[in-house]
Scaffold this active site. Sequence first.
Site, PDB file in Angstrom:
ATOM      1  N   SER A   2      -1.078  -0.696  -4.649  1.00 17.17           N
ATOM      2  CA  SER A   2      -1.791   0.513  -5.047  1.00 17.17           C
ATOM      3  C   SER A   2      -1.509   1.623  -4.042  1.00 17.17           C
ATOM      4  O   SER A   2      -0.929   1.390  -2.985  1.00 17.17           O
ATOM      5  CB  SER A   2      -3.301   0.258  -5.121  1.00 17.17           C
ATOM      6  OG  SER A   2      -3.884   0.292  -3.830  1.00 17.17           O
TER       7      SER A   2
ATOM      8  N   GLU B 259       0.828  -1.202   0.000  1.00 14.23           N
ATOM      9  CA  GLU B 259       0.000   0.000   0.000  1.00 14.23           C
ATOM     10  C   GLU B 259       0.865   1.256   0.000  1.00 14.23           C
ATOM     11  O   GLU B 259       1.671   1.453   0.922  1.00 14.23           O
ATOM     12  CB  GLU B 259      -0.925   0.024   1.221  1.00 14.23           C
ATOM     13  CG  GLU B 259      -2.044  -0.994   1.163  1.00 14.23           C
ATOM     14  CD  GLU B 259      -3.061  -0.824   2.280  1.00 14.23           C
ATOM     15  OE1 GLU B 259      -4.122  -1.447   2.197  1.00 14.23           O
ATOM     16  OE2 GLU B 259      -2.786  -0.058   3.242  1.00 14.23           O
ATOM     17  N   CYS B 260       0.725   2.084  -1.007  1.00 12.42           N
ATOM     18  CA  CYS B 260       1.374   3.391  -1.091  1.00 12.42           C
ATOM     19  C   CYS B 260       2.897   3.273  -1.027  1.00 12.42           C
ATOM     20  O   CYS B 260       3.539   3.044  -2.050  1.00 12.42           O
ATOM     21  CB  CYS B 260       0.825   4.321  -0.012  1.00 12.42           C
ATOM     22  SG  CYS B 260       1.103   6.083  -0.376  1.00 12.42           S
ATOM     23  N   ALA B 261       3.509   3.401   0.137  1.00  9.14           N
ATOM     24  CA  ALA B 261       4.958   3.258   0.224  1.00  9.14           C
ATOM     25  C   ALA B 261       5.404   1.890  -0.284  1.00  9.14           C
ATOM     26  O   ALA B 261       6.443   1.769  -0.937  1.00  9.14           O
ATOM     27  CB  ALA B 261       5.419   3.462   1.661  1.00  9.14           C
TER      28      ALA B 261
END
EC number: 6.3.5.9
Length: 847
Positions: A459, A369-371
């Site tokens: 994502s 997620e993200c990072a």
Amino acid sequence: MVSTPTSRTLPRLVIAAPASGHGKTTVATGLMAALTRAGHDVSCHKVGPDYIDPGYHALATGKPGRNLDPHMVGEHRLVPLLLHGAGVGSDRPADVAIVEGVMGLYDGQIGGNGFSSTAHVATVTQTPVVLVVDISHASRSIAAVVQGMVAFDPSVRIVGVIVNKAGSARHAGEVVSALESTGVPVLGVLQRDDGIVAPSRHLGLVPADERDDAAHALDRLADQIAERIDLDQLLALARTAPDLDVEPWDPATEVHPPGGALASTSSGVLDADAPLSGGGAGASKPVVAMAGGRAFTFRYAETEELLRAAGCDVVTFDPLTDETLPEGTAGLYLGGGFPEVHAAGLAANAPLRDALRDAVESGMPTVAECAGLLYLCRSVDGVPMVGAIDADAVMSPRLTLSYRSVVVPTDQLMGVAGTRVTGHEFHRTKLVDAVEQSTAAWLLEGDGHGIGSDTLHASYLHTHWAGHPRIAQRFADAVHAHKPTAAAPRPSPVPAGPDVLTDTPSASLQNRQAQREGLAFHGDAELAEGLLDFAVNIHDDPRPTWLDEALRVDVGSYPDAAEAERAVARRHGRADHEVLATAGAAEAFMLVARMRAWKRPVVVHPQFTEPDAALLAAGHPPHHVVCDPANGFALDPTLVPSDADLVVIGNPTNPTSVLHPAQTIRMLLRPDRVVVVDEAFMDSVPGEQHSLAGTHLPGLLVVRSLTKLWSIPGVRAGYVLGAAHLLDELRTQQSPWSVSAQAIAAMTATTSEQALAEAARRTTRIAQHRAVLTDGLAELGIPFVAPSAPFVLARPGRGSHEKLRTAGYAVRRADTFPGLDDSWVRIAVRRPDTTRKLLATMRVELS
């Protein structure tokens, strides 16, 4: 007959403000810290999806920070999650819950008529509200603002005001007088203090895990809050919160362990009805490796709880330092954080990048997620990353910050097609390569976002799995079904060597005896007639006259340590029952070793060897975690095994003289673990910075000794600080009258105001005299570890110990400390004239 939930009592308050920037985080975190230090069990919560504020909350309370967000988890889960986070229904429920709001009190989701606002959460949870109001640019007008906040929505119960950023007593008095007309009591007034403001960067505050000074700043803040806010009145208002007729959230009821879990079908798509191969009772738990450390600080506590309830073992690893994945890894969870800030460090760890790329490409279930998404890309701003995703990421001038509602486009790791999921985005990077919709993780208004498959989800969207437990179940089932390929075991942090304790209880009697002999070596064994003493860590100033007089005590009756324990309690701001007097640190370690049948005791090395000797004598051979000299022997908490039930560490550490940040040591704390911090040399540190002696944290014991600073090696005087129930366990192991009358007199005398002033003078002299030693070592080109204690660990090379001994100088050999060899020596700080003689001899003998 319909059953109804049990009524649940939980004193609680929401800390809100008219708008962002009024000081909610500062005040809420300070209140959590002040209440915790006052002996209360405080649970900490944050309205909204934010990860950073809960990190500071956790630092303040010693408990995981929890989020309450209707968009992320659903309105109906707010109260159950609040009760769960507060431990309601457990053996140790919190005394009070403090909930920090978000933005302005009534500001919520855009277009949502206040949905997900602080007021919304306060109303659903029936929690009274305390307003924090910045008065730096107004005076009487503040009363109008507060009156308007009260009248805007009568269902929101505002019960108090904390005035923040007052410019002067006169200014504050004008505001407080005006507020009387509102009928809302003023609970306290805080002055402007930029010294307690957390630093920020492109995505807001710097996370607590990335701030070495966070714990120290928090201590200052807690002191200010306790002094200026009426905590008793605040608690009284918290107790006006009504009972809640809802059952606490329970991860075990949201998921199930393997047995009817997902398995791969011939088509490769996960089937919810297929039995899990190899699952069921007796099967070993697969490991989910969860990214942590300074680069990956964003994750919700409930995620790990759900995975554990689903039969997984969650092990944290640090992508900045760990070169391999935890042994037995069958799933990866790479949460949020700041990989763009730590890109160079992540790139430098090539072995782990290779291991992660191989794991993802092998089909290991992976959530990023993200990072985590950025980390799996080929690069971030041109710096190489893992390369498991064919995309590059770059910094963008535009901040993306928004709630999202997305749909799973196809059957994949995170859900079946058509499943709707809520989440939020919070980033200032973007992917250079567009992702095809056919491989998207989510659909947002028809457009594809992220990368999704049967084994990979990557994502920008952050999701809270407590709101979507089917995601946790689906991922856990995929982890259970995965068969990891054989890999080399994670290297042990303990180097081989004759002085390193075995990690199993099956060591031979001969080996145990050799271990005891090595552990029993202490600096006084170096002394001999004609040698100048640089080996024993005893301050070389003469004892104060008042201390010598205090030591001339009547020994005609049995000693009673109660008076000394009261004096020590006052000195550290503790309750009397939170102090146990001991016959020095050695007895304290013996009591700790015997207090329980430790299953996995750990000693962080290089370290004073008495804890090892005590554990070995008690039949609990310890595991060693050895700090790396390459990074200055800094502690890496992730190297401590997750199943360790006892961890012992020195601070500052003997023999390295390293002072570990209190924040780092706090990271060792967790339920069902006792952490023992040996602060035998902390009284030689100016201001006792990073001491935990006055800190109330579950599972923490702090050991102190008076021997060194006060030059009384013949008087074994020390004490242990900690929670009453832990000290009761130690007392059951303590022999009657083990603490002598002289030790009791020493403890009482050295806690006086006169003694504290003398201690400060001694500490200053130690620092001055130590500088003579370190400057001289630097001039000679002899490497040494940056010191914080009254001794220096230097590395003049092999054979130097014996050469100096032959020349008439006793220094402490270092090869009896696990993790060191005979190229190191420990040198005690002495007066400058004596130190210069040693340095002159080293120039001749070691050149």
